[in-house]
Design an enzyme around this catalytic site. Structure first.
Site, PDB file in Angstrom:
ATOM      1  N   LYS A  45      35.811  44.907  38.226  1.00  0.00           N
ATOM      2  CA  LYS A  45      36.873  44.214  38.978  1.00  0.00           C
ATOM      3  C   LYS A  45      37.636  45.109  39.965  1.00  0.00           C
ATOM      4  O   LYS A  45      38.776  44.825  40.323  1.00  0.00           O
ATOM      5  CB  LYS A  45      37.892  43.513  38.042  1.00  0.00           C
ATOM      6  CG  LYS A  45      37.312  42.718  36.913  1.00  0.00           C
ATOM      7  CD  LYS A  45      36.069  41.954  37.224  1.00  0.00           C
ATOM      8  CE  LYS A  45      36.239  40.708  38.018  1.00  0.00           C
ATOM      9  NZ  LYS A  45      34.924  40.013  38.191  1.00  0.00           N
ATOM     10  N   SER A  46      36.986  46.175  40.392  1.00  0.00           N
ATOM     11  CA  SER A  46      37.654  47.125  41.295  1.00  0.00           C
ATOM     12  C   SER A  46      37.187  47.013  42.746  1.00  0.00           C
ATOM     13  O   SER A  46      37.645  47.775  43.593  1.00  0.00           O
ATOM     14  CB  SER A  46      37.408  48.556  40.807  1.00  0.00           C
ATOM     15  OG  SER A  46      37.913  48.715  39.515  1.00  0.00           O
ATOM     16  N   THR A  48      33.569  46.111  43.383  1.00  0.00           N
ATOM     17  CA  THR A  48      32.135  46.403  43.333  1.00  0.00           C
ATOM     18  C   THR A  48      31.354  45.552  44.338  1.00  0.00           C
ATOM     19  O   THR A  48      30.600  46.078  45.171  1.00  0.00           O
ATOM     20  CB  THR A  48      31.598  46.071  41.915  1.00  0.00           C
ATOM     21  OG1 THR A  48      32.583  46.388  40.937  1.00  0.00           O
ATOM     22  CG2 THR A  48      30.295  46.775  41.631  1.00  0.00           C
ATOM     23  N   HIS A 100      28.654  50.580  36.349  1.00  0.00           N
ATOM     24  CA  HIS A 100      30.009  50.627  35.791  1.00  0.00           C
ATOM     25  C   HIS A 100      30.101  51.743  34.756  1.00  0.00           C
ATOM     26  O   HIS A 100      31.128  51.856  34.061  1.00  0.00           O
ATOM     27  CB  HIS A 100      30.343  49.313  35.067  1.00  0.00           C
ATOM     28  CG  HIS A 100      30.575  48.127  35.964  1.00  0.00           C
ATOM     29  ND1 HIS A 100      31.254  48.195  37.152  1.00  0.00           N
ATOM     30  CD2 HIS A 100      30.241  46.808  35.814  1.00  0.00           C
ATOM     31  CE1 HIS A 100      31.321  46.987  37.698  1.00  0.00           C
ATOM     32  NE2 HIS A 100      30.708  46.144  36.905  1.00  0.00           N
ATOM     33  N   ARG A 122      40.855  50.741  41.985  1.00  0.00           N
ATOM     34  CA  ARG A 122      41.832  49.691  42.321  1.00  0.00           C
ATOM     35  C   ARG A 122      43.022  49.817  41.384  1.00  0.00           C
ATOM     36  O   ARG A 122      42.865  50.272  40.235  1.00  0.00           O
ATOM     37  CB  ARG A 122      41.154  48.318  42.135  1.00  0.00           C
ATOM     38  CG  ARG A 122      42.010  47.135  42.531  1.00  0.00           C
ATOM     39  CD  ARG A 122      41.290  45.809  42.268  1.00  0.00           C
ATOM     40  NE  ARG A 122      42.019  44.684  42.820  1.00  0.00           N
ATOM     41  CZ  ARG A 122      41.685  43.402  42.635  1.00  0.00           C
ATOM     42  NH1 ARG A 122      40.615  43.093  41.915  1.00  0.00           N
ATOM     43  NH2 ARG A 122      42.411  42.445  43.175  1.00  0.00           N
ATOM     44  N   SER A 130      42.554  40.572  37.131  1.00  0.00           N
ATOM     45  CA  SER A 130      41.254  40.048  37.580  1.00  0.00           C
ATOM     46  C   SER A 130      40.270  39.980  36.408  1.00  0.00           C
ATOM     47  O   SER A 130      39.549  38.992  36.237  1.00  0.00           O
ATOM     48  CB  SER A 130      40.722  40.971  38.693  1.00  0.00           C
ATOM     49  OG  SER A 130      39.470  40.552  39.134  1.00  0.00           O
ATOM     50  N   ARG A 250      38.230  35.179  43.373  1.00  0.00           N
ATOM     51  CA  ARG A 250      39.398  34.472  42.867  1.00  0.00           C
ATOM     52  C   ARG A 250      40.529  34.455  43.898  1.00  0.00           C
ATOM     53  O   ARG A 250      40.863  33.421  44.438  1.00  0.00           O
ATOM     54  CB  ARG A 250      39.837  35.159  41.556  1.00  0.00           C
ATOM     55  CG  ARG A 250      40.770  34.397  40.668  1.00  0.00           C
ATOM     56  CD  ARG A 250      41.078  35.251  39.451  1.00  0.00           C
ATOM     57  NE  ARG A 250      41.656  36.528  39.840  1.00  0.00           N
ATOM     58  CZ  ARG A 250      42.961  36.769  40.004  1.00  0.00           C
ATOM     59  NH1 ARG A 250      43.833  35.816  39.752  1.00  0.00           N
ATOM     60  NH2 ARG A 250      43.406  37.962  40.376  1.00  0.00           N
TER      61      ARG A 250
HETATM   62  S1  PPS Z   1      32.610  42.901  39.021  1.00  0.00           S
HETATM   63  O1  PPS Z   1      32.499  41.721  38.087  1.00  0.00           O
HETATM   64  O2  PPS Z   1      32.999  44.106  38.296  1.00  0.00           O
HETATM   65  O3  PPS Z   1      31.421  43.090  39.809  1.00  0.00           O
HETATM   66  O4  PPS Z   1      33.817  42.496  39.975  1.00  0.00           O
HETATM   67  P1  PPS Z   1      34.216  43.247  41.322  1.00  0.00           P
HETATM   68  O5  PPS Z   1      33.308  42.818  42.403  1.00  0.00           O
HETATM   69  O6  PPS Z   1      34.350  44.703  41.076  1.00  0.00           O
HETATM   70  O7  PPS Z   1      35.673  42.698  41.571  1.00  0.00           O
HETATM   71  C1  PPS Z   1      35.959  41.342  41.833  1.00  0.00           C
HETATM   72  C2  PPS Z   1      37.303  41.322  42.547  1.00  0.00           C
HETATM   73  O8  PPS Z   1      37.114  41.747  43.906  1.00  0.00           O
HETATM   74  C3  PPS Z   1      37.601  40.721  44.764  1.00  0.00           C
HETATM   75  N1  PPS Z   1      36.861  40.726  46.040  1.00  0.00           N
HETATM   76  C4  PPS Z   1      37.465  40.853  47.236  1.00  0.00           C
HETATM   77  N2  PPS Z   1      38.765  41.048  47.551  1.00  0.00           N
HETATM   78  C5  PPS Z   1      39.076  41.113  48.882  1.00  0.00           C
HETATM   79  N3  PPS Z   1      38.161  40.986  49.858  1.00  0.00           N
HETATM   80  C6  PPS Z   1      36.852  40.797  49.590  1.00  0.00           C
HETATM   81  N4  PPS Z   1      35.976  40.678  50.582  1.00  0.00           N
HETATM   82  C7  PPS Z   1      36.453  40.733  48.210  1.00  0.00           C
HETATM   83  N5  PPS Z   1      35.278  40.551  47.566  1.00  0.00           N
HETATM   84  C8  PPS Z   1      35.552  40.554  46.245  1.00  0.00           C
HETATM   85  C9  PPS Z   1      37.414  39.450  43.943  1.00  0.00           C
HETATM   86  O9  PPS Z   1      38.129  38.370  44.473  1.00  0.00           O
HETATM   87  C10 PPS Z   1      37.910  39.925  42.590  1.00  0.00           C
HETATM   88  O10 PPS Z   1      39.312  40.157  42.578  1.00  0.00           O
HETATM   89  P2  PPS Z   1      40.415  39.063  42.141  1.00  0.00           P
HETATM   90  O11 PPS Z   1      41.710  39.805  42.080  1.00  0.00           O
HETATM   91  O12 PPS Z   1      40.000  38.526  40.806  1.00  0.00           O
HETATM   92  O13 PPS Z   1      40.403  38.030  43.216  1.00  0.00           O
END
Ligand code: PPS
Length: 313
Positions: A45-46, A48, A100, A122, A130, A250
């Site tokens: 959730k950082s 990725t 991870h 993050r 998240s 999200r």
């Molecule tokens: S995972 O399951 O570990 O692979 O998740 P990960 O991709 O690391 O993290 C998911 C969060 O990243 C947000 N996200 C983004 N935020 C801003 N801009 C872009 N383009 C973007 N792409 C992915 C995603 O919404 C999740 O965060 P939260 O806070 O839940 O919305």
């Protein structure tokens, strides 16, 4: 292989049994990296998925064909998952590997290679929120209980994939062990996506024109990625990710923790953070994630191989 309720414990850390086995975890820990590999390392959730998208756009010089036709888990597979080998063989182009895994598990395999390592961090308060919401929709993760219960597990480091503190400290404290290491934050990517794309392109030694960077910036925006079925996980069947319970993409915001944490939870978190990070050589303060995040660690490239701590905090 469903194993939705199974957890694999490896080095005292739990991993979802739906995607991991003892064999796949052992395989990852002993993986033979190639010098041309790009490795995305994150605590869950950082950012990725975002970094996977940024890198694919950079390596393809702003051409979205692959990003719009291949799911992210195929073009940048997770090293520790049991289908990794199969996916890696099926992927074309330069190898992009996602993981991870914490430093102490992966370092022996990775340390001596010249693979390029991109570490995304993050604000852990936003990570916790998240991750909590993700637990509710991902049927391969345990029921998180209340947010308060989940937060305790997160702070204790007993959630799947282990402790956030150990993960960030492990990788950033040992950044100098890698020949090519880029540290970047989710917050920096949010506040300056164009600059982050430029930074990644410099690190990967793949120069993009202004036009290519602008196309990539638009493609990697939250609004665009939210609609892209190759990254928004809507291709995953309902029984594995319950899309009625939430969205993978999200909110994509900095500071959403403020809508979830009570004042008391925030105080407890701050105290644990200070204690846990006291021995970090990078001296991250939590406010670091909330101000304009400057790089704490400079980019290590063949041209500038020394790392230094830019932090004045
Ligand atoms: S995972 O399951 O570990 O692979 O998740 P990960 O991709 O690391 O993290 C998911 C969060 O990243 C947000 N996200 C983004 N935020 C801003 N801009 C872009 N383009 C973007 N792409 C992915 C995603 O919404 C999740 O965060 P939260 O806070 O839940 O919305």
């Amino acid at each position: 292989m469903a194993r939705l309720d199974v957890a694999e414990t490896f080095y005292n850390i739990k991993f979802p049994g739906h995607m991991h086995t003892q064999d796949s975890l052992n395989y990852a820990a002993n993986f033979k990296f190639q010098d041309t590999d790009t490795v995305i390392v994150t605590y869950p959730k950082s950012g990725t998925t975002w970094m996977q998208e940024i890198i694919i756009m950079v390596l393809n010089k702003g051409d979205p064909t692959i990003a719009c036709s291949q799911p992210n888990w195929l073009r940048a597979p997770w090293l520790e998952q049991y289908f990794f080998c199969q996916l890696l063989q099926a992927s074309t182009g330069p190898r992009i590997i996602t993981t991870h895994l914490p430093y102490h598990i992966l370092a022996p395999a990775l340390r001596d290679s010249k693979a390029k390592v991109v570490y995304v961090a993050r604000n852990p308060k936003d990570v916790a929120v998240s991750y909590y919401h993700f637990h509710k929709m991902a049927n391969f993760l345990p029921d998180p209980g209340t947010f308060s219960e989940f937060l305790s597990d997160f702070l204790e480091g007993t959630v799947h994939y282990g402790s956030w503190f150990d993960h960030v400290k492990g990788w950033t404290d040992h950044a100098q062990n890698f020949q090519k290491f880029l540290y970047i934050t989710y917050e920096e990517m949010c506040q300056d996506l164009y600059g982050s794309l430029e930074k990644v392109s410099r690190f990967l030694q793949c120069t993009l024109t202004e036009e290519e960077l602008k196309i990539s910036q638009k493609h990697c925006s939250f609004n665009s990625m939210e609609e892209n079925i190759m990254v928004n996980y809507t291709l995953i069947p309902q029984e594995i990710m319950d899309h009625s319970k939430g969205k993978f993409m999200r909110k994509g915001k900095i500071g959403d923790w403020k809508n979830m944490f009570t004042e008391e939870q925030s105080d407890v978190f701050d105290a644990v953070y200070s204690a846990q990070m006291a021995d970090s050589s990078q001296l991250f303060k939590l406010e670091y994630f909330e101000s304009t995040p400057k790089p704490m660690i400079t980019i290590s490239t063949p041209a500038s191989s020394s790392l230094r701590n830019d932090s004045t905090q």
